[in-house]
Design a protein around this motif. Structure first.
Motif, PDB file in Angstrom:
ATOM      1  N   MET A   1       0.828  -1.200   0.000  1.00 24.31           N
ATOM      2  CA  MET A   1       0.000   0.000   0.000  1.00 24.31           C
ATOM      3  C   MET A   1       0.872   1.264   0.000  1.00 24.31           C
ATOM      4  N   ALA A   2       1.824   1.274   0.920  1.00 23.75           N
ATOM      5  CA  ALA A   2       2.722   2.429   0.994  1.00 23.75           C
ATOM      6  C   ALA A   2       4.111   1.975   0.576  1.00 23.75           C
ATOM      7  N   LEU A 186      -5.647   7.790   1.998  1.00 24.83           N
ATOM      8  CA  LEU A 186      -5.669   7.227   3.337  1.00 24.83           C
ATOM      9  C   LEU A 186      -6.165   5.777   3.339  1.00 24.83           C
ATOM     10  N   VAL A 187      -7.150   5.488   2.497  1.00 29.40           N
ATOM     11  CA  VAL A 187      -7.664   4.115   2.462  1.00 29.40           C
ATOM     12  C   VAL A 187      -6.896   3.260   1.448  1.00 29.40           C
ATOM     13  N   GLY A 188      -5.819   3.825   0.886  1.00 26.73           N
ATOM     14  CA  GLY A 188      -4.962   3.039   0.009  1.00 26.73           C
ATOM     15  C   GLY A 188      -5.388   3.018  -1.444  1.00 26.73           C
ATOM     16  N   LEU A 189      -6.155   4.040  -1.881  1.00 24.23           N
ATOM     17  CA  LEU A 189      -6.601   4.062  -3.275  1.00 24.23           C
ATOM     18  C   LEU A 189      -6.150   5.341  -3.966  1.00 24.23           C
ATOM     19  N   GLY A 190      -4.995   5.868  -3.516  1.00 26.02           N
ATOM     20  CA  GLY A 190      -4.501   7.123  -4.071  1.00 26.02           C
ATOM     21  C   GLY A 190      -4.275   7.064  -5.576  1.00 26.02           C
ATOM     22  N   LEU A 230     -17.599  -9.596   0.988  1.00 20.68           N
ATOM     23  CA  LEU A 230     -16.163  -9.670   0.724  1.00 20.68           C
ATOM     24  C   LEU A 230     -15.620 -11.019   1.168  1.00 20.68           C
ATOM     25  N   ASP A 231     -14.509 -11.430   0.557  1.00 20.65           N
ATOM     26  CA  ASP A 231     -13.900 -12.680   1.000  1.00 20.65           C
ATOM     27  C   ASP A 231     -13.162 -12.440   2.319  1.00 20.65           C
ATOM     28  N   LEU A 232     -12.696 -13.500   2.939  1.00 22.23           N
ATOM     29  CA  LEU A 232     -12.107 -13.434   4.273  1.00 22.23           C
ATOM     30  C   LEU A 232     -11.004 -12.389   4.377  1.00 22.23           C
ATOM     31  N   HIS A 233     -10.096 -12.439   3.404  1.00 21.80           N
ATOM     32  CA  HIS A 233      -8.916 -11.582   3.480  1.00 21.80           C
ATOM     33  C   HIS A 233      -9.288 -10.100   3.339  1.00 21.80           C
ATOM     34  N   THR A 234     -10.072  -9.765   2.291  1.00 21.79           N
ATOM     35  CA  THR A 234     -10.449  -8.363   2.089  1.00 21.79           C
ATOM     36  C   THR A 234     -11.354  -7.875   3.219  1.00 21.79           C
ATOM     37  N   GLY A 235     -12.179  -8.806   3.731  1.00 24.11           N
ATOM     38  CA  GLY A 235     -13.027  -8.457   4.866  1.00 24.11           C
ATOM     39  C   GLY A 235     -12.184  -8.028   6.053  1.00 24.11           C
ATOM     40  N   LYS A 236     -11.134  -8.773   6.304  1.00 26.55           N
ATOM     41  CA  LYS A 236     -10.227  -8.465   7.410  1.00 26.55           C
ATOM     42  C   LYS A 236      -9.576  -7.103   7.212  1.00 26.55           C
ATOM     43  N   GLU A 237      -9.222  -6.819   5.957  1.00 27.11           N
ATOM     44  CA  GLU A 237      -8.592  -5.533   5.647  1.00 27.11           C
ATOM     45  C   GLU A 237      -9.530  -4.374   5.976  1.00 27.11           C
ATOM     46  N   ILE A 238     -10.793  -4.546   5.619  1.00 28.09           N
ATOM     47  CA  ILE A 238     -11.776  -3.481   5.891  1.00 28.09           C
ATOM     48  C   ILE A 238     -11.956  -3.327   7.405  1.00 28.09           C
ATOM     49  N   ILE A 239     -12.036  -4.442   8.114  1.00 27.31           N
ATOM     50  CA  ILE A 239     -12.183  -4.385   9.571  1.00 27.31           C
ATOM     51  C   ILE A 239     -10.988  -3.668  10.200  1.00 27.31           C
ATOM     52  N   ASP A 240      -9.789  -4.030   9.730  1.00 25.27           N
ATOM     53  CA  ASP A 240      -8.587  -3.382  10.258  1.00 25.27           C
ATOM     54  C   ASP A 240      -8.601  -1.878   9.983  1.00 25.27           C
ATOM     55  N   LEU A 241      -9.044  -1.534   8.769  1.00 30.62           N
ATOM     56  CA  LEU A 241      -9.113  -0.120   8.397  1.00 30.62           C
ATOM     57  C   LEU A 241     -10.052   0.630   9.340  1.00 30.62           C
TER      58      LEU A 241
END
Lengths: 295, 250
Positions: A1-2, A186-190, A230-241
Motif C-alpha cells: 500500500m505504501a 488514506l484508504v490506500g486508493l490514491g 467480501l472474502d475473508l482476506h479483504t473483509g479483514k482488511e476493511i475491519i482493520d481499516l
C-alpha cells in the motif's frame, strides 16, 4: 500500500506494515516502518477528526426502541424493546443471526427509518423531533454510512463518489478535491481516483465507501454488514481499516455484522436475537474467554 | 459556488448543553446540472432507449403536421391552377357555366373539412402515443435507480435535490429527444411527398411560417411531456424513506 525506502541500499519496498527486513540487503526496517505508521496515524488524526462541539459521554442512546413492519395483513415485530447506550469513540458491534433485527436497528440509529415507538438520541438530540432539513444535515455531517453492497453511485468515479457528500455540505471545489484525494490515499486508493466502481474490486469499492463515509468528518461511522460481500482476506482488511480509523481519530464505529472477525476489534459486542438485546459482551470479557479457551 | 450556511438552530433537548443541529440546504445548480448531464451521457445506451420513446412519439407528431402543411400547400397550388383554368374557360364560354363552378367549389370545401377532422384525430392519437411512451420511459429510468436515490439521501441529499436532478435530466432528454424526433418526422414526410409527387417542389409550395411554428410546438410538447411525466416518479422516489429505497431490488 505504501512505499518505503531502505536506508541502507535505497531499495523501494511496497509494504503494508508487515515487512521488517529489507529483502535485498537484509537491513532492519522496523524503525522506518514504525515512522511510517506514526505518520499515517497523524495524518488520519488531522483528516478524520470528530469536530463535535459537545462532549456527551453517550453519542447514541436508544430508549424502548420498537419497530413493527406491516406486510399486507401480517405484522412483523422487528425490534421489541431496545435500550442501548453507545459511548463516544467506542467500536461497537451488533451481532445476531439474519432476521434478528440488526439491520433494522442500524436504520433507526442512522435516521434512515422511523421507529414505531421509543426514542433514539444522537448526541442527546431526539431524532424524532428533527425536520427533513435537519435530518439531512445530520446524515450529511454527523453520520457516515457503509453498506454491505457498497452502494457507490455507479456512474461516478471514486473521487466523485467521495466528494458527493461534500457538495451537499457546501464545500468549495478545490478544497473538496483535495480532501477527496487525501481520503482516498488514506484508504490506500490514491492511484485509483478516476476509476469507476465497476473497474474496482469488491474490497476496493468498500474502501471508497469508507472514504465516502468519512467525507464530512462524521462523529459516527455506521456500517451494515461491511464485510458481508467480501472474502475473508479483504473483509479483514476493511475491519482493520475501520479499527485503525477508530483508534487514530476517535470516531465512533457502530457495525451490524455476523462476521466473527469483528469480535477481535470490538470494544463491546451487542448480541441481538428476535429484536431484543440478548447480552452485551465487553472486550476484556471476550479476551478472558479466548484466553481461557487457549489455556 | 453557492455556500449558504444553514440556519443555526439550537437543539430542542432538555439537556443543559446545547448542540448545534443545522439545516441542510446546498446543492448548487451548477453541480446539479453537471451531475445530471453526466448521468445522461454516461448511461448512453440506457439514455438512447429512454429517448427512443420520445423520438418516435415526436417523430409521429411532426410527420403528421408536416404532411398536413405539405398537403395544404399542394392543394393551394392545385386550387390556384383550377381557378386559372376556370377563369380561362369562363373567358371562352362566356356566361353559361357559372352554376357548375359553384358546385365544384362546395365539394372541395367539404373535402377539406373532412380532411382537417381526420388530421386532428391523428394529432390527438400521436400525442397519446407520445405521452404513454415518455411516461413509461421516465418511470422506468427513475425506478431502476431507487437504490442510488436512497444512497444519495444517506449522504445528506434533501428530497428537493433528488427531484431537481431528475427534472434536469428529464428536460435534457426531452429536449434532445424531441429535437431528433422532430427532424426525423419532418424529413421523412418531405421525402414521402417528394417521391409521391416526383418533385422536390413540395418544399417550395409549403407555408414555411406555419411549418416552423408546428416544428417548434413539437419540441415544446416533447420537452413538456417528458418533464411532466418525470415529476410524479421523481417526487415519489425522493419521498421514500432511505431505508425503503435502499432495499428495493430490480
Amino acid at each position: 500500500m505504501a512505499k518505503i525506502e531502505c536506508p541502507k541500499c535505497g531499495e523501494q519496498i511496497e509494504t503494508t506494515g508487515i515487512v521488517t527486513v529489507c529483502p535485498k540487503c537484509g537491513a532492519d526496517l522496523r524503525e522506518v516502518v514504525e515512522a511510517l505508521g506514526h505518520e499515517r496515524n497523524e495524518r488520519m488524526k488531522t483528516i478524520v477528526r470528530d469536530d463535535s462541539v459537545t462532549t456527551h459521554e453517550f453519542i447514541v442512546r436508544t430508549r424502548g426502541l420498537k419497530k413493527i413492519y406491516v406486510m399486507g395483513e401480517v405484522e412483523v415485530l422487528a425490534l421489541r424493546d431496545i435500550n442501548l447506550d453507545v459511548r463516544r469513540g467506542e467500536y461497537l458491534s451488533i451481532m445476531g443471526p439474519s432476521g434478528s433485527g440488526k439491520s433494522t436497528l442500524f436504520n433507526m440509529i442512522g435516521g434512515l427509518d422511523k421507529p414505531t415507538a421509543g426514542r433514539c438520541f444522537i448526541e442527546e438530540v431526539d431524532m424524532a423531533q428533527l425536520d427533513a432539513f435537519e435530518l439531512a444535515w445530520l446524515r450529511c455531517r454527523k453520520i457516515g454510512y457503509i453498506f454491505q453492497t457498497f452502494n457507490l453511485i455507479p456512474v461516478m468515479t471514486a473521487i466523485e463518489n467521495v466528494t458527493l457528500p461534500m457538495i451537499f455540505a457546501g464545500m468549495g471545489t478545490d478544497e473538496m478535491m483535495e480532501r477527496g484525494r487525501e481520503l482516498l490515499t488514506l484508504v490506500g486508493l490514491g492511484d485509483r481516483l478516476d476509476h469507476k466502481p465497476y473497474e474496482l474490486s469488491g474490497g476496493q469499492q468498500q474502501r471508497v465507501a469508507v472514504a465516502r463515509a468519512l467525507a464530512n468528518s462524521p462523529a459516527i461511522v455506521l456500517a451494515d454488514e461491511p464485510t458481508g460481500n467480501l472474502d475473508l482476506h479483504t473483509g479483514k482488511e476493511i475491519i482493520d481499516l475501520l479499527k485503525e480509523l477508530n483508534q487514530a481519530s476517535g470516531v465512533t464505529v457502530i457495525s451490524a455484522t455476523h462476521d466473527l472477525k469483528m469480535i477481535d476489534v470490538s470494544d463491546r459486542v451487542v448480541h441481538i436475537r428476535d429484536g431484543q438485546v440478548e447480552r452485551i459482551e465487553h472486550r476484556h470479557e471476550i479476551e478472558l474467554e479466548v484466553g481461557g479457551m487457549g489455556g | 459556488m453557492l455556500d449558504v450556511e444553514g440556519l443555526v438552530r439550537m437543539s430542542r433537548t432538555s439537556g443543559e448543553e446545547e448542540i448545534k443541529i443545522q439545516r441542510q440546504i446546498t446543492l448548487p445548480w451548477s453541480e446539479a446540472i453537471r451531475i445530471s448531464i453526466r448521468n445522461v451521457t454516461i448511461r448512453l445506451g440506457r439514455t438512447l432507449i429512454t429517448s427512443a420513446g420520445i423520438v418516435l412519439g415526436i417523430a409521429f407528431l411532426s410527420s403528421v403536421w408536416t404532411g398536413g402543411v405539405i398537403q395544404d400547400g399542394l392543394q393551394q397550388a392545385r386550387h390556384e391552377q383550377e381557378q386559372e383554368l376556370i377563369a380561362a374557360t369562363a373567358r371562352n364560354q362566356a356566361e353559361s357555366d357559372s352554376d357548375e363552378t359553384e358546385t365544384s367549389f362546395t365539394i372541395s370545401e367539404q373535402e377539406r373539412r373532412a380532411q382537417s377532422s381526420k388530421r386532428i384525430w391523428l394529432v390527438v392519437m400521436s400525442l397519446l402515443v407520445c405521452g404513454v411512451g415518455i411516461t413509461n420511459a421516465m418511470l422506468m429510468s427513475v425506478t431502476e435507480r431507487f437504490r442510488e436515490i436512497g444512497t444519495m439521501k444517506c449522504l445528506g441529499a434533501l428530497d428537493s435535490f433528488i427531484v431537481r436532478l431528475f427534472l434536469i435530466e428529464a428536460a435534457a432528454l426531452g429536449l434532445l429527444g424531441s429535437l431528433a424526433g422532430m427532424l426525423l418526422g419532418h424529413i421523412a414526410m418531405i421525402g414521402v411527398f417528394a417521391i409521391r409527387e416526383r418533385t422536390l417542389s413540395v418544399v417550395a409550395k409549403m407555408d414555411w411560417g406555419r411549418m416552423l411554428m408546428y416544428l417548434l410546438l413539437c419540441v415544446l410538447i416533447g420537452t413538456a411531456l417528458s418533464l411532466i411525466s418525470a415529476i410524479a416518479p421523481a417526487v415519489r422516489a425522493a419521498r421514500m424513506r432511505p431505508a425503503a429505497a435502499l432495499q428495493t431490488e430490480i
